[in-house]
Design an enzyme around this catalytic site. Sequence first.
Site, PDB file in Angstrom:
ATOM      1  N   LYS A 121      39.449  71.317 -16.487  1.00 27.72           N
ATOM      2  CA  LYS A 121      38.055  71.353 -16.054  1.00 27.72           C
ATOM      3  C   LYS A 121      37.160  71.538 -17.276  1.00 27.72           C
ATOM      4  CE  LYS A 121      35.030  74.222 -13.106  1.00 27.72           C
ATOM      5  NZ  LYS A 121      35.023  75.428 -12.244  1.00 27.72           N
ATOM      6  N   SER A 197      32.687  74.849  -8.218  1.00 21.98           N
ATOM      7  CA  SER A 197      32.383  73.953  -9.325  1.00 21.98           C
ATOM      8  C   SER A 197      33.577  73.132  -9.819  1.00 21.98           C
ATOM      9  CB  SER A 197      31.813  74.749 -10.507  1.00 21.98           C
ATOM     10  OG  SER A 197      32.748  75.692 -11.005  1.00 21.98           O
ATOM     11  N   SER A 221      34.612  79.024  -6.996  1.00 18.58           N
ATOM     12  CA  SER A 221      34.716  77.684  -7.568  1.00 18.58           C
ATOM     13  C   SER A 221      36.114  77.084  -7.572  1.00 18.58           C
ATOM     14  CB  SER A 221      34.170  77.688  -9.000  1.00 18.58           C
ATOM     15  OG  SER A 221      32.774  77.825  -8.995  1.00 18.58           O
TER      16      SER A 221
END
Length: 522
Positions: A121, A197, A221
Amino acid sequence: MVRFQGEQRADPGRGHGDGEQLTAHRPGQRPVQHHPGGTATTTLATSDIERIAALDATGQAELVRRGRLSAEELVTAAITRVERLNPRLNAVITPTFDRALDQVRAGLPDGPFTGVPYLLKDLATEQAGVRFTEGSAFLRDNVSHHDQELVRRLRAAGLVLLGKTNTPEFGMAPTCEPLLHGPTRNPWDPTRTTGGSSGGSAAAVAARMVPAAHANDAGGSIRFPASCCGLFGLKPTRARVPLGPAYGDAFGGWAAEHAVTRTVRDSAALLDAVAGPEPGDPYPAPPAPGPFRLETERDPGRLRIAYSLRTSGGHPVHPDCSAALRDAVQLCADLGHDLVEQDLAGLTDEVGEAIGTVFGAAMAWIVGYWIHELGREPAPQELEPYTRASWGHGRRVTGGDYLLAVTTLQSFARTVAGFLTRYDACLTPTLAQPPLPLGEMTSTEEDPWRTARNSAPFIAFPAVVANLTGAPVMSVPLHRSPAGLPIGVHFLGRYGDESTLFRLAGQLERARPWSRQTPGIH
């Protein structure tokens, strides 16, 4: 090419194959070709690439370990899948295919995931020499100069890093729609959010680009995208995975690193591979009683589980999410657990205000950190409207305000710990609504707070409780809406006790093997 002996069989108790259906590739065979400019080709048949993709990370690693597939074949097959699927999903925003193949050809360590393709990520976790934007135009040209300790441990486990996945600007929205990179689309319905996220990672794993991917979590997230994309997402105990060298306890201990996976055993084995303190950490997590991977196969015994449909702020719960909770309650009862309807204690307005104060301070810290690192202030159009508004709010939070909020939240954490002495876990839906249409949770110049206002009913269950208490928590993909959208349920555990959650998750997966289900784009 690699040949499969008949149809690939999935373990009926788990829903993932073990790779034993592959025969060894022919001695001297060179099925992979790599051309300058990042284009990779393979002589693997499309059907073989798809069958490899159906395996989880543990199953793919077993192929390499037994010599049934080379690491280069495994990685090149994943590159092929990313190249085919990413134009439709926009999950991978910085591919590093050449570096990945160079890593393989230089020789991989003998680890639990040797040769398995993996994605990072693009938030908080840096990889030296790779673009690092955190979804912000302010960092458009930023390149990392160091590896985070987590990256080193992932490589030591044998994982091969294929690139970076999309994230909202600085990870501060529950949807993955940054202006810099554009929205990531949900493989189950490309008009819908992946959650945020860790939305890019979740879309990539759900679509079978890679079997697992890195994710992190400071307020939900890992869990929100896991719910939206039909994955298993566990946020571990505070400090279980180190945040160094750049950070000690980001967000005052709220931030946690781990992964989104299709299977429980992958999540457990990945955590085994990267967990443990790093010298200089501000504090360690409580020692685990043993390997988490083994816990997934153990009977959890008869657990006492509290469950609730109470949301923060009194937001309504969508009928599909209510149905997901009722289904999970019934399944847990059928498995022999004691279910007690009981709201989580201590959720007061004062606690909610303290959470808002800490998030404001966090935004001031994030932007301030990058001003310091880059040596300049952001230009007005280098931050999105919601980020600019949040940054302005955060700069008004004083040090005293922040410490008073921390005091309130630490008192609340003791209340939650006391509550969980009576229960082994607390169960709610992960989200109060199914995945929303793209664009619903984005802001505009005219309405910068639209993201916060429109996302509040979506993330109405207090997922952030796990972050501010440091407790482990998981979203489990047990339910589908009538429209076929994934809806996760959320189990909050006791501080330091991932073992109970992994035992319960393994039992739920055997009863309801979700990883066989595939989205429309895969």
